[in-house]
Design a protein around this motif. Structure first.
Motif, PDB file in Angstrom:
ATOM      1  N   GLU A   4       0.835  -1.194   0.000  1.00  0.00           N
ATOM      2  CA  GLU A   4       0.000   0.000   0.000  1.00  0.00           C
ATOM      3  C   GLU A   4       0.878   1.254   0.000  1.00  0.00           C
ATOM      4  N   ASP A   5       0.463   2.252  -0.784  1.00  0.00           N
ATOM      5  CA  ASP A   5       1.208   3.505  -0.819  1.00  0.00           C
ATOM      6  C   ASP A   5       1.332   4.097   0.575  1.00  0.00           C
ATOM      7  N   LEU A   6       2.534   4.586   0.862  1.00  0.00           N
ATOM      8  CA  LEU A   6       2.901   5.251   2.112  1.00  0.00           C
ATOM      9  C   LEU A   6       2.975   4.314   3.319  1.00  0.00           C
ATOM     10  N   SER A   7       2.898   2.986   3.061  1.00  0.00           N
ATOM     11  CA  SER A   7       3.171   2.028   4.139  1.00  0.00           C
ATOM     12  C   SER A   7       4.684   1.905   4.277  1.00  0.00           C
ATOM     13  N   GLU A   8       5.140   1.419   5.420  1.00  0.00           N
ATOM     14  CA  GLU A   8       6.575   1.335   5.645  1.00  0.00           C
ATOM     15  C   GLU A   8       7.188   0.202   4.823  1.00  0.00           C
ATOM     16  N   TYR A   9       8.252   0.519   4.123  1.00  0.00           N
ATOM     17  CA  TYR A   9       8.986  -0.439   3.300  1.00  0.00           C
ATOM     18  C   TYR A   9       9.756  -1.383   4.220  1.00  0.00           C
ATOM     19  N   ASP A  10       9.623  -2.695   3.972  1.00  0.00           N
ATOM     20  CA  ASP A  10      10.371  -3.659   4.776  1.00  0.00           C
ATOM     21  C   ASP A  10      10.848  -4.846   3.940  1.00  0.00           C
ATOM     22  N   TYR A  11      10.915  -4.662   2.638  1.00  0.00           N
ATOM     23  CA  TYR A  11      11.301  -5.761   1.755  1.00  0.00           C
ATOM     24  C   TYR A  11      12.762  -6.157   1.950  1.00  0.00           C
ATOM     25  N   GLN A  12      13.662  -5.178   2.034  1.00  0.00           N
ATOM     26  CA  GLN A  12      15.077  -5.452   2.261  1.00  0.00           C
ATOM     27  C   GLN A  12      15.564  -4.581   3.412  1.00  0.00           C
ATOM     28  N   ASP A  13      16.446  -5.142   4.226  1.00  0.00           N
ATOM     29  CA  ASP A  13      16.982  -4.393   5.362  1.00  0.00           C
ATOM     30  C   ASP A  13      17.976  -3.324   4.933  1.00  0.00           C
ATOM     31  N   GLU A  14      18.724  -3.607   3.866  1.00  0.00           N
ATOM     32  CA  GLU A  14      19.748  -2.675   3.411  1.00  0.00           C
ATOM     33  C   GLU A  14      19.326  -2.031   2.094  1.00  0.00           C
ATOM     34  N   ASP A  15      19.904  -0.879   1.819  1.00  0.00           N
ATOM     35  CA  ASP A  15      19.775  -0.250   0.513  1.00  0.00           C
ATOM     36  C   ASP A  15      21.115  -0.394  -0.186  1.00  0.00           C
ATOM     37  N   ALA A  16      21.081  -0.662  -1.483  1.00  0.00           N
ATOM     38  CA  ALA A  16      22.313  -0.837  -2.245  1.00  0.00           C
ATOM     39  C   ALA A  16      22.219  -0.069  -3.560  1.00  0.00           C
ATOM     40  N   PHE A  17      23.197   0.769  -3.798  1.00  0.00           N
ATOM     41  CA  PHE A  17      23.292   1.515  -5.039  1.00  0.00           C
ATOM     42  C   PHE A  17      24.386   0.904  -5.892  1.00  0.00           C
ATOM     43  N   THR A  18      24.077   0.653  -7.161  1.00  0.00           N
ATOM     44  CA  THR A  18      25.054   0.123  -8.100  1.00  0.00           C
ATOM     45  C   THR A  18      25.513   1.255  -9.003  1.00  0.00           C
ATOM     46  N   ASP A  19      26.799   1.316  -9.263  1.00  0.00           N
ATOM     47  CA  ASP A  19      27.355   2.320 -10.163  1.00  0.00           C
ATOM     48  C   ASP A  19      26.804   2.091 -11.564  1.00  0.00           C
ATOM     49  N   ARG A  30      22.696   0.026   5.900  1.00  0.00           N
ATOM     50  CA  ARG A  30      21.410  -0.074   6.574  1.00  0.00           C
ATOM     51  C   ARG A  30      20.903   1.361   6.752  1.00  0.00           C
ATOM     52  N   PRO A  31      19.817   1.733   6.072  1.00  0.00           N
ATOM     53  CA  PRO A  31      19.366   3.125   6.100  1.00  0.00           C
ATOM     54  C   PRO A  31      18.938   3.588   7.491  1.00  0.00           C
ATOM     55  N   GLU A  32      19.240   4.834   7.770  1.00  0.00           N
ATOM     56  CA  GLU A  32      18.803   5.453   9.017  1.00  0.00           C
ATOM     57  C   GLU A  32      17.526   6.248   8.799  1.00  0.00           C
ATOM     58  N   TYR A  33      17.067   6.318   7.574  1.00  0.00           N
ATOM     59  CA  TYR A  33      15.829   7.024   7.251  1.00  0.00           C
ATOM     60  C   TYR A  33      14.687   6.013   7.128  1.00  0.00           C
ATOM     61  N   THR A  34      13.473   6.485   7.301  1.00  0.00           N
ATOM     62  CA  THR A  34      12.283   5.661   7.111  1.00  0.00           C
ATOM     63  C   THR A  34      12.002   5.580   5.619  1.00  0.00           C
ATOM     64  N   ARG A  35      11.714   4.388   5.134  1.00  0.00           N
ATOM     65  CA  ARG A  35      11.379   4.198   3.721  1.00  0.00           C
ATOM     66  C   ARG A  35       9.886   3.920   3.614  1.00  0.00           C
ATOM     67  N   LEU A  36       9.223   4.660   2.736  1.00  0.00           N
ATOM     68  CA  LEU A  36       7.786   4.496   2.520  1.00  0.00           C
ATOM     69  C   LEU A  36       7.533   3.990   1.105  1.00  0.00           C
ATOM     70  N   ASN A  37       6.683   2.978   0.984  1.00  0.00           N
ATOM     71  CA  ASN A  37       6.366   2.378  -0.308  1.00  0.00           C
ATOM     72  C   ASN A  37       5.532   3.316  -1.174  1.00  0.00           C
ATOM     73  N   ARG A  98      10.485  14.370   3.106  1.00  0.00           N
ATOM     74  CA  ARG A  98      10.780  15.254   4.236  1.00  0.00           C
ATOM     75  C   ARG A  98      11.969  14.667   5.000  1.00  0.00           C
ATOM     76  N   PRO A  99      12.644  15.460   5.824  1.00  0.00           N
ATOM     77  CA  PRO A  99      13.826  14.941   6.532  1.00  0.00           C
ATOM     78  C   PRO A  99      13.537  13.619   7.253  1.00  0.00           C
ATOM     79  N   GLY A 100      14.403  12.646   7.009  1.00  0.00           N
ATOM     80  CA  GLY A 100      14.271  11.343   7.648  1.00  0.00           C
ATOM     81  C   GLY A 100      13.353  10.370   6.941  1.00  0.00           C
ATOM     82  N   THR A 101      12.814  10.753   5.769  1.00  0.00           N
ATOM     83  CA  THR A 101      11.904   9.884   5.033  1.00  0.00           C
ATOM     84  C   THR A 101      12.302   9.831   3.558  1.00  0.00           C
ATOM     85  N   ALA A 102      12.380   8.631   3.026  1.00  0.00           N
ATOM     86  CA  ALA A 102      12.627   8.432   1.596  1.00  0.00           C
ATOM     87  C   ALA A 102      11.518   7.555   1.040  1.00  0.00           C
ATOM     88  N   TYR A 103      11.192   7.768  -0.208  1.00  0.00           N
ATOM     89  CA  TYR A 103      10.172   6.969  -0.874  1.00  0.00           C
ATOM     90  C   TYR A 103      10.844   5.841  -1.637  1.00  0.00           C
TER      91      TYR A 103
END
Length: 158
Positions: A4-19, A30-37, A98-103
């Protein structure tokens, strides 16, 4: 995969960026921000529809050109399309809110918007439009196109 939109993301514990240039180097943490779906659609589940601006769609496409996030080996097909023509996605996007939140959105989000009339929540639209695309596009390894990667993120350098 539906969330559901704006529910808390919990699919993966870590975020990974590939070049995006090498396709090999990566930074994960391990993100310190809240991730929202946002935009995790599935056949049979309701979703918001409506008009979105061309500026939003173009900016979303441009973000996808510069950010490779949680890219997986497998793919996810759009199950809203007939199987013979269903596009595939294999990653995600992170858009600062907003600060502390990523989509957290699937890579298929642009397809959902343009092909299925999906209208993300206004806070996501506003966040995408606020991305400084010039800064993100200029990021070169070991920097990544997202502002909240901690300094102590693990980085695969070779």
């Amino acid at each position: 995969m539906f969330y559901e939109d704006l529910s808390e993301y919990d699919y993966q514990d870590e975020d990974a960026f590939t070049d995006r240039e090498s396709g090999y180097y990566a930074a994960w943490y391990r993100p310190e921000y809240t991730r929202l779906n946002i935009g995790w659609l599935e056949s049979g589940e309701p979703y918001s529809t409506g008009w979105v601006s061309t500026a939003f769609v173009e900016k979303l496409k441009a973000v996808q050109e510069v950010q490779w996030m949680n890219v997986c080996l497998g793919v996810h097909e759009c199950d809203l399309c007939p199987a013979a023509v269903a596009p595939e996605g294999n990653g995600e996007l992170r858009i600062p809110g907003r600060p502390g939140t990523a989509y957290a959105a699937p890579f298929l989000i642009t397809h959902y918007v343009t092909a299925h009339g999906y209208r993300p929540p206004q806070v996501f639209i506003d966040a995408v439009l606020a991305v400084d695309l010039d800064v993100w596009a200029a990021a070169r390894w070991p920097n990544v196109p997202f502002p909240w990667v901690p300094e102590d993120a693990e980085r695969m350098l070779e």
